[in-house]
Design an enzyme around this catalytic site. Structure first.
Site, PDB file in Angstrom:
ATOM      1  N   ARG A  15      39.285   2.666  -5.652  1.00 19.82           N
ATOM      2  CA  ARG A  15      38.565   3.597  -6.518  1.00 19.82           C
ATOM      3  C   ARG A  15      39.445   4.043  -7.679  1.00 19.82           C
ATOM      4  O   ARG A  15      40.638   3.771  -7.709  1.00 19.82           O
ATOM      5  CB  ARG A  15      38.105   4.815  -5.700  1.00 19.82           C
ATOM      6  CG  ARG A  15      36.999   4.523  -4.712  1.00 19.82           C
ATOM      7  CD  ARG A  15      36.720   5.707  -3.797  1.00 19.82           C
ATOM      8  NE  ARG A  15      37.796   5.922  -2.829  1.00 19.82           N
ATOM      9  CZ  ARG A  15      37.800   6.886  -1.913  1.00 19.82           C
ATOM     10  NH1 ARG A  15      36.796   7.749  -1.865  1.00 19.82           N
ATOM     11  NH2 ARG A  15      38.807   7.003  -1.064  1.00 19.82           N
ATOM     12  N   LYS A  75      42.599   9.809  -4.350  1.00 14.83           N
ATOM     13  CA  LYS A  75      43.295  10.129  -3.107  1.00 14.83           C
ATOM     14  C   LYS A  75      44.484  11.045  -3.353  1.00 14.83           C
ATOM     15  O   LYS A  75      44.955  11.194  -4.471  1.00 14.83           O
ATOM     16  CB  LYS A  75      43.753   8.844  -2.406  1.00 14.83           C
ATOM     17  CG  LYS A  75      42.619   8.013  -1.863  1.00 14.83           C
ATOM     18  CD  LYS A  75      41.713   8.799  -0.919  1.00 14.83           C
ATOM     19  CE  LYS A  75      42.410   9.225   0.355  1.00 14.83           C
ATOM     20  NZ  LYS A  75      41.518  10.032   1.231  1.00 14.83           N
ATOM     21  N   TYR A  94      41.314  14.576  -4.171  1.00 19.91           N
ATOM     22  CA  TYR A  94      41.300  14.929  -2.755  1.00 19.91           C
ATOM     23  C   TYR A  94      42.736  15.165  -2.312  1.00 19.91           C
ATOM     24  O   TYR A  94      43.635  14.420  -2.698  1.00 19.91           O
ATOM     25  CB  TYR A  94      40.689  13.797  -1.915  1.00 19.91           C
ATOM     26  CG  TYR A  94      39.201  13.637  -2.067  1.00 19.91           C
ATOM     27  CD1 TYR A  94      38.334  14.631  -1.627  1.00 19.91           C
ATOM     28  CD2 TYR A  94      38.658  12.490  -2.627  1.00 19.91           C
ATOM     29  CE1 TYR A  94      36.958  14.489  -1.758  1.00 19.91           C
ATOM     30  CE2 TYR A  94      37.279  12.332  -2.766  1.00 19.91           C
ATOM     31  CZ  TYR A  94      36.440  13.340  -2.329  1.00 19.91           C
ATOM     32  OH  TYR A  94      35.078  13.196  -2.462  1.00 19.91           O
ATOM     33  N   HIS A  96      43.491  17.043   1.272  1.00 16.03           N
ATOM     34  CA  HIS A  96      43.546  17.058   2.743  1.00 16.03           C
ATOM     35  C   HIS A  96      44.932  17.504   3.218  1.00 16.03           C
ATOM     36  O   HIS A  96      45.636  16.794   3.938  1.00 16.03           O
ATOM     37  CB  HIS A  96      43.203  15.666   3.302  1.00 16.03           C
ATOM     38  CG  HIS A  96      41.859  15.162   2.876  1.00 16.03           C
ATOM     39  ND1 HIS A  96      40.686  15.746   3.304  1.00 16.03           N
ATOM     40  CD2 HIS A  96      41.500  14.143   2.055  1.00 16.03           C
ATOM     41  CE1 HIS A  96      39.659  15.094   2.777  1.00 16.03           C
ATOM     42  NE2 HIS A  96      40.111  14.124   2.010  1.00 16.03           N
ATOM     43  N   GLU A 118      37.840  18.539  -1.863  1.00 16.57           N
ATOM     44  CA  GLU A 118      37.169  18.829  -0.603  1.00 16.57           C
ATOM     45  C   GLU A 118      36.976  20.313  -0.322  1.00 16.57           C
ATOM     46  O   GLU A 118      36.299  20.671   0.649  1.00 16.57           O
ATOM     47  CB  GLU A 118      37.916  18.173   0.571  1.00 16.57           C
ATOM     48  CG  GLU A 118      39.246  18.800   0.926  1.00 16.57           C
ATOM     49  CD  GLU A 118      40.415  18.204   0.162  1.00 16.57           C
ATOM     50  OE1 GLU A 118      41.563  18.461   0.566  1.00 16.57           O
ATOM     51  OE2 GLU A 118      40.173  17.483  -0.836  1.00 16.57           O
ATOM     52  N   ASP A 270      40.966  11.890   7.811  1.00 27.67           N
ATOM     53  CA  ASP A 270      41.654  12.485   6.667  1.00 27.67           C
ATOM     54  C   ASP A 270      42.129  13.902   6.971  1.00 27.67           C
ATOM     55  O   ASP A 270      43.094  14.383   6.372  1.00 27.67           O
ATOM     56  CB  ASP A 270      40.743  12.510   5.433  1.00 27.67           C
ATOM     57  CG  ASP A 270      40.754  11.185   4.687  1.00 27.67           C
ATOM     58  OD1 ASP A 270      41.824  10.573   4.586  1.00 27.67           O
ATOM     59  OD2 ASP A 270      39.687  10.766   4.207  1.00 27.67           O
TER      60      ASP A 270
END
Length: 396
Positions: A15, A75, A94, A96, A118, A270
């Site tokens: 991505r 990511k 993101y 996490h 998120e 994740d």
């Protein structure tokens, strides 16, 4: 604002943070976009496509990080990327953080301000930037689970939907949120016998109305969980606690008692995973077997379908990216409480309560962090981001 888009370097991640269409929206508003060469290859977008949208193309990630103020990724930053971040950067991606103390420590140390997709919220209490990838991951979880049930993958050799005269496999979905609902849709469509466990009667009522008799809805208790796990051929872990580490719903002793050749797909990996036996895997090596149970724990499942995933993600993130570029970090955060909820790290302060609780760190509320009196002195090793060059970079 100078917006940077590095190529993703996590294993098998295809991505990209911005599509050419999103770049066009930014450049039309007077912002500059610097893209690492080849960053869009995974979604079928060439450097020329990005150049036509108004981006400049840089030869490497170092150039992107050095010249940009707002870094837009997909990511969490890997160690090599974290080393290039400094106090003048805003990172939008993101993260996490809850199960990743090393990343948290380094992001706090470098002084970067980090907004996590998120934990951005909406007016209904949802997570609009997580939802698109949850939809993708939920649907993919059934495809992956069906493959893992095949004998060459170590599974029991059962067809998820069966055939006339032969019983279909049993699918158990743990959690009826966005991931769970999309997994249920796929499993029901493939003809599996599907059960969902959740502790929200509102969620169970909604799913029952949507799927009718094709779905068995059960309130989740310890006894019910154990009974259903032991009966299942495929278990989808679809639980989420905003910003926090996922709860461990299935312990190692229960895994030992599962049917040989059954499959666990941990979509919550994740956030640390919801099975005690889970550990992150990659698309290159997606599975492993413990006690005759196949585990599929790929940490970036939507990366396998980058065209669908990137466009779906950009549809959700673009309004926030534009707000950050148009208004600057502080103004954008103070103007939008939902974007403010996405602030996880601000100039050396941890601003996500669940992460602080998970890692035993000091928590500062986002509003308090934005107060000038709360800002710590940047670390002495912090790097100053140079201004963008006046001449355009070469494109390729």
């Amino acid at each position: 604002m100078r917006v940077g888009v590095p190529a993703e370097i996590k294993i098998a991640e295809r991505r990209v943070g911005l599509t050419p269409t999103s770049v066009r929206e930014l450049t039309m508003r007077g912002h500059s976009v610097l893209l690492q060469t080849g960053a869009g290859t995974g979604i079928g977008a060439s450097d020329d496509d990005y150049s036509a949208a108004g981006a400049r193309v840089a030869p490497d990630a170092q150039s992107v990080f050095a010249e940009s103020e707002l870094i837009v990724k997909v990511k969490e930053p890997q160690a090599a990327e974290r080393a290039m971040l400094g106090p003048d950067h805003v990172l939008f991606t993101y993260l996490h953080l809850a199960p990743d103390p090393a990343q948290t420590e380094e992001l706090l140390a470098c002084g970067t301000s980090c907004i996590a997709y998120e934990t951005v919220t909406d007016s209904k209490g949802g997570l609009p930037l997580l939802a698109p990838m949850s939809q993708v991951a939920g649907r993919m979880s059934i495809q992956a689970g069906a493959r893992c049930l095949e004998a060459p993958s170590g599974g029991s050799g059962r067809l998820l939907g069966g055939v006339p005269g032969v019983a279909s496999a049993r699918t158990l979905v743990l959690g009826g949120g966005v991931v769970g609902e999309n997994a249920i849709e796929m499993a029901v469509g493939m003809g599996s016998q599907v059960t969902v466990l959740d502790r929200s009667l509102e969620v169970l009522n909604r799913l029952s109305r949507r799927f009718g008799s094709a779905l068995e809805t059960l309130y989740s208790t310890g006894a019910t969980l154990e009974e259903q796990v032991l009966a299942a051929d495929l278990v989808i872990g679809a639980v989420l606690v905003k910003g926090a580490a996922a709860p461990k719903l299935i312990g190692p002793e229960l895994v030992k008692r599962m049917k040989p050749g059954s499959v666990l797909v941990d979509v919550a990996i994740d956030q640390g995973g919801c099975f005690a036996t889970s550990r992150p895997t990659t698309h290159a090596e997606p599975t492993y077997v413990i006690d005759d149970v196949v585990h599929y724990c790929v940490a970036n499942m939507p990366g396998a379908v980058p065209q669908t995933s990137t466009h779906a993600l950009n549809n959700a993130t673009l309004p926030f990216t534009l707000a950050l570029a148009d208004k600057g970090l502080e103004c954008a955060l103070l103007d939008d409480e939902h974007l403010l909820n996405g602030l996880n790290v601000y100039r050396g302060l941890l601003t996500e309560q669940h992460v602080a609780e998970a890692q035993g760190l000091e928590y500062t509320s986002p509003l308090a962090a934005l107060s000038p009196t709360s800002r710590p002195t940047p670390p002495p090793t912090a790097r100053t981001v140079p201004t963008a060059p006046t001449s355009p970079a070469s494109t390729r």
